[in-house]
Design a protein around this motif. Structure first.
Motif, PDB file in Angstrom:
ATOM      1  N   UNK A 212       0.821  -1.214   0.000  1.00 45.94           N
ATOM      2  CA  UNK A 212       0.000   0.000   0.000  1.00 45.94           C
ATOM      3  C   UNK A 212       0.855   1.265   0.000  1.00 45.94           C
ATOM      4  N   UNK A 213       2.064   1.189   0.566  1.00 46.04           N
ATOM      5  CA  UNK A 213       2.970   2.339   0.507  1.00 46.04           C
ATOM      6  C   UNK A 213       3.292   2.714  -0.935  1.00 46.04           C
ATOM      7  N   UNK A 214       3.359   1.729  -1.819  1.00 47.25           N
ATOM      8  CA  UNK A 214       3.562   1.986  -3.241  1.00 47.25           C
ATOM      9  C   UNK A 214       2.262   2.394  -3.931  1.00 47.25           C
ATOM     10  N   UNK A 215       1.183   1.746  -3.512  1.00 48.52           N
ATOM     11  CA  UNK A 215      -0.080   1.869  -4.233  1.00 48.52           C
ATOM     12  C   UNK A 215      -0.800   3.186  -3.971  1.00 48.52           C
ATOM     13  N   UNK A 216      -0.930   3.593  -2.698  1.00 43.58           N
ATOM     14  CA  UNK A 216      -1.786   4.733  -2.362  1.00 43.58           C
ATOM     15  C   UNK A 216      -1.303   6.053  -2.957  1.00 43.58           C
ATOM     16  N   UNK A 217       0.003   6.378  -2.892  1.00 36.02           N
ATOM     17  CA  UNK A 217       0.419   7.633  -3.542  1.00 36.02           C
ATOM     18  C   UNK A 217       0.130   7.645  -5.041  1.00 36.02           C
ATOM     19  N   UNK A 218       0.307   6.492  -5.700  1.00 44.93           N
ATOM     20  CA  UNK A 218       0.032   6.412  -7.136  1.00 44.93           C
ATOM     21  C   UNK A 218      -1.459   6.569  -7.404  1.00 44.93           C
ATOM     22  N   UNK A 219      -2.299   5.961  -6.548  1.00 42.31           N
ATOM     23  CA  UNK A 219      -3.749   6.087  -6.709  1.00 42.31           C
ATOM     24  C   UNK A 219      -4.191   7.537  -6.530  1.00 42.31           C
ATOM     25  N   UNK A 220      -3.640   8.203  -5.526  1.00 40.69           N
ATOM     26  CA  UNK A 220      -4.009   9.596  -5.279  1.00 40.69           C
ATOM     27  C   UNK A 220      -3.584  10.488  -6.443  1.00 40.69           C
ATOM     28  N   UNK A 222      -3.277   9.632  -9.555  1.00 41.74           N
ATOM     29  CA  UNK A 222      -4.168   9.363 -10.676  1.00 41.74           C
ATOM     30  C   UNK A 222      -5.536  10.006 -10.447  1.00 41.74           C
ATOM     31  N   UNK A 223      -6.030   9.935  -9.196  1.00 42.64           N
ATOM     32  CA  UNK A 223      -7.327  10.551  -8.882  1.00 42.64           C
ATOM     33  C   UNK A 223      -7.282  12.064  -9.071  1.00 42.64           C
ATOM     34  N   UNK A 271      -9.139   4.215  -8.510  1.00 40.64           N
ATOM     35  CA  UNK A 271      -7.984   4.758  -9.226  1.00 40.64           C
ATOM     36  C   UNK A 271      -6.687   4.026  -8.878  1.00 40.64           C
ATOM     37  N   UNK A 272      -6.786   2.994  -8.053  1.00 46.19           N
ATOM     38  CA  UNK A 272      -5.585   2.317  -7.570  1.00 46.19           C
ATOM     39  C   UNK A 272      -4.980   1.444  -8.665  1.00 46.19           C
ATOM     40  N   UNK A 273      -3.766   1.750  -9.128  1.00 48.43           N
ATOM     41  CA  UNK A 273      -3.101   0.916 -10.150  1.00 48.43           C
ATOM     42  C   UNK A 273      -2.444  -0.296  -9.490  1.00 48.43           C
ATOM     43  N   UNK A 274      -3.275  -1.263  -9.107  1.00 49.46           N
ATOM     44  CA  UNK A 274      -2.796  -2.374  -8.284  1.00 49.46           C
ATOM     45  C   UNK A 274      -1.721  -3.177  -9.003  1.00 49.46           C
ATOM     46  N   UNK A 275      -1.972  -3.517 -10.268  1.00 54.70           N
ATOM     47  CA  UNK A 275      -0.991  -4.319 -10.996  1.00 54.70           C
ATOM     48  C   UNK A 275       0.335  -3.573 -11.158  1.00 54.70           C
TER      49      UNK A 275
END
Length: 421
Positions: A212-220, A222-223, A271-275
C-alpha cells in the motif's frame, strides 16, 4: 495465519543433516580467501553483564586476528555467506523462488560459554539451522500488539524487559528453530561446546502495508489527474471546526467533513493501479535476488558456456548465430519482470546480480513496446522451448535481434549449444 505467530522447533536427531551446507572449515576458507572485511562482511561481538559490544577493527579480516578474537570469547557473524559459499548461494536461490521474497542469511560462530548478542526481535521470518555444536535458545512472545509482525527490528533489550520465554531449548547439530517477526530471542553457548549456526531470513518488508505504501500515492496522483472532486477547494471555514482542539465538538459541519473524506478515500480504490504497484514490488524483489545458480546443461546452452576464446592471434567463436529455427526458452521463469514506467517499457532481470546484497544497481533493458508480446510469449511458454520464428515480432530481423539480445544477457538459453566444441 497461525504459523506466522508461533515458533517451531524441529528435532532431526541427525548431526549430519546439514553436512555440506556450511562449516567452520568454510568459515576459515572465507577468511583465507582475502575478501572478508570487518564491518562489511564480518562482525566481532560480545554480550556480557547486559552490555552488547562490537569490536570491529578496520580493514581486512585476517585469520590470525579473527581467531584471536574468537579465542578470547567473541562471537563472529559472517554476513552474506552466499558470497563465499556456492552451497549457501544455491540454497538461498531455491528459497527466494519458493517465498517470492528475498532470502538472506548470516552465519554465527560462538565460543563455548559465551553469548554474542543482546535479546532483540527482528523484522524478518527467521529459520535457525544448527550446523555444529549446540546452543541454548530462549524465545519470548511479542510484548504488545504493536510488536506483532513488526516492520522494523528492535533495539537491544534488557533481561528485565523480557518476561518468561514461551520456548526454551538447546539446539543440537541438525535441528531447526523457526520464529516469526516480533518474537524476542537470545542464544548462548553452553560451557562444553561451541556453536555454528546459520540464520536464514525472508519476508522483510513484504507485507500488505508495504504494498500500500507503493499503491496509495500512485492512486491519489491518478485521482487528482482524472477526478475534479479531488481538486476542489476545502471549505473556507474548515479550520474553525476541524483539528484536535475541536475533536470533541458536536457539529454538523464536522460530520459532513468526515463523510467527505471517507467518500474520497473509498473512491480512491477505483484509481488504484494495483498491478502497476505489484510490478514495482516485483522490480524491487528482482534487485534483492541472488543470480540463478546454473546447472552444467544450462551453462552449455547459454551465453555463460559460449566458447568464445583467443586462438592463433585472434578471437574465435565470437559470433552468436541465432536463426529463425533456433529453439529458445527463458533460463528461469522468475528471472525477468516487465514494468511499464514513465521512461518506457523496462525489462528487469536477475542474471547479472551480485551474490552480495545490492552490490550492483538494478539490471534492466529498455524494451521497444513492440517486443512486449514476445516477452510475454516466452514467459507463458516456459519451460517449453519455442523457435525464434514463432516470436510475435513484426519481422524476422526483429525476432532474431530480440533473441540475440536476451541470449547475450543470460536470459535465454537454447535447446542445443549454439557452437559444438
Amino acid at each position: 495465519r497461525h504459523w506466522e505467530r508461533a515458533p517451531l522447533l524441529v528435532r532431526r536427531g541427525d548431526p549430519g543433516y546439514y553436512a555440506g551446507l556450511f562449516s567452520t572449515a568454510d568459515f576459515d576458507a572465507a577468511l583465507r580467501g582475502g575478501e572478508v572485511h570487518f564491518g562489511t562482511h564480518l562482525d566481532v561481538t560480545s554480550y556480557a553483564e547486559g552490555v552488547r559490544e562490537t569490536h570491529n577493527p578496520s580493514g581486512r579480516a585476517l585469520p590470525a586476528v579473527v581467531w584471536d578474537f574468537y579465542q578470547n570469547g567473541c562471537s563472529l557473524r559472517l554476513l552474506s555467506p552466499q558470497a563465499f559459499s556456492p552451497t549457501v548461494w544455491h540454497f538461498l536461490s531455491i528459497l527466494q523462488e519458493h517465498f517470492g521474497s528475498m532470502a538472506g542469511a548470516n552465519t554465527y560462530l560462538t565460543p563455548p560459554g559465551t553469548q554474542g548478542f543482546a535479546p532483540h526481535y527482528d523484522d524478518i521470518e527467521a529459520f535457525v539451522l544448527q550446523l555444529e555444536g549446540k546452543k541454548h535458545w530462549r524465545v519470548y512472545s511479542p510484548r504488545t500488539d504493536a510488536e506483532v509482525l513488526p516492520q522494523f527490528s528492535s533495539a537491544n533489550l534488557t533481561q528485565a524487559e523480557l518476561g518468561e520465554p514461551v520456548l526454551e531449548t538447546v539446539l543440537e547439530a541438525g535441528d531447526l528453530l523457526y520464529f516469526p517477526r516480533g518474537f524476542i530471542h537470545q542464544g548462548d553457548c553452553l560451557p562444553d561446546a561451541h556453536s555454528l549456526h546459520i540464520t536464514v531470513s525472508s519476508y522483510q518488508r513484504n507485507s500488505w502495508g508495504d504494498l500500500l505504501e507503493k499503491l496509495l500515492p500512485a492512486a491519489l496522483q491518478m485521482a487528482l489527474e482524472e477526478d475534479m472532486e479531488y481538486r476542489q477547494g476545502l471549505p473556507m471555514d474548515y479550520l474553525r471546526y476541524m483539528g484536535v482542539a475541536n475533536s470533541d465538538a458536536v457539529d454538523a459541519r464536522r460530520t459532513a467533513f468526515m463523510k467527505k473524506v471517507q467518500s474520497l478515500i473509498n473512491k480512491l480504490v477505483d484509481y488504484a493501479p494495483i498491478d502497476a504497484a505489484v510490478d514495482q514490488r516485483a522490480k524491487s524483489f528482482l534487485h534483492d535476488c541472488l543470480p540463478p545458480v546454473l546447472t552444467q546443461s544450462e551453462k552449455a546452452q547459454s551465453v555463460y558456456g559460449f566458447p568464445a576464446r583467443w586462438q592463433g592471434g585472434g578471437p574465435r567463436d565470437v559470433d552468436i548465430l541465432i536463426t529463425k529455427d533456433t529453439e529458445v526458452r527463458l533460463l528461469r521463469h522468475g528471472i525477468v519482470r516487465l514494468c511499464n514506467e514513465e521512461a518506457g517499457v523496462m525489462l528487469y532481470y536477475t542474471t547479472e546480480n551480485s551474490r552480495v546484497y545490492h552490490k550492483e544497481e538494478p539490471k534492466f533493458l529498455e524494451i521497444d513496446p513492440e517486443y512486449t508480446d514476445s516477452i510475454e510469449f516466452l514467459l507463458s511458454s516456459y519451460p517449453n522451448h519455442v523457435t525464434v520464428d514463432t516470436l510475435p515480432c513484426e519481422t524476422l530481423e526483429d525476432k532474431i535481434s530480440l533473441a540475440t539480445l536476451l541470449f547475450e544477457k543470460g536470459i535465454l538459453t537454447t535447446k542445443k549449444p549454439l557452437v559444438q566444441v
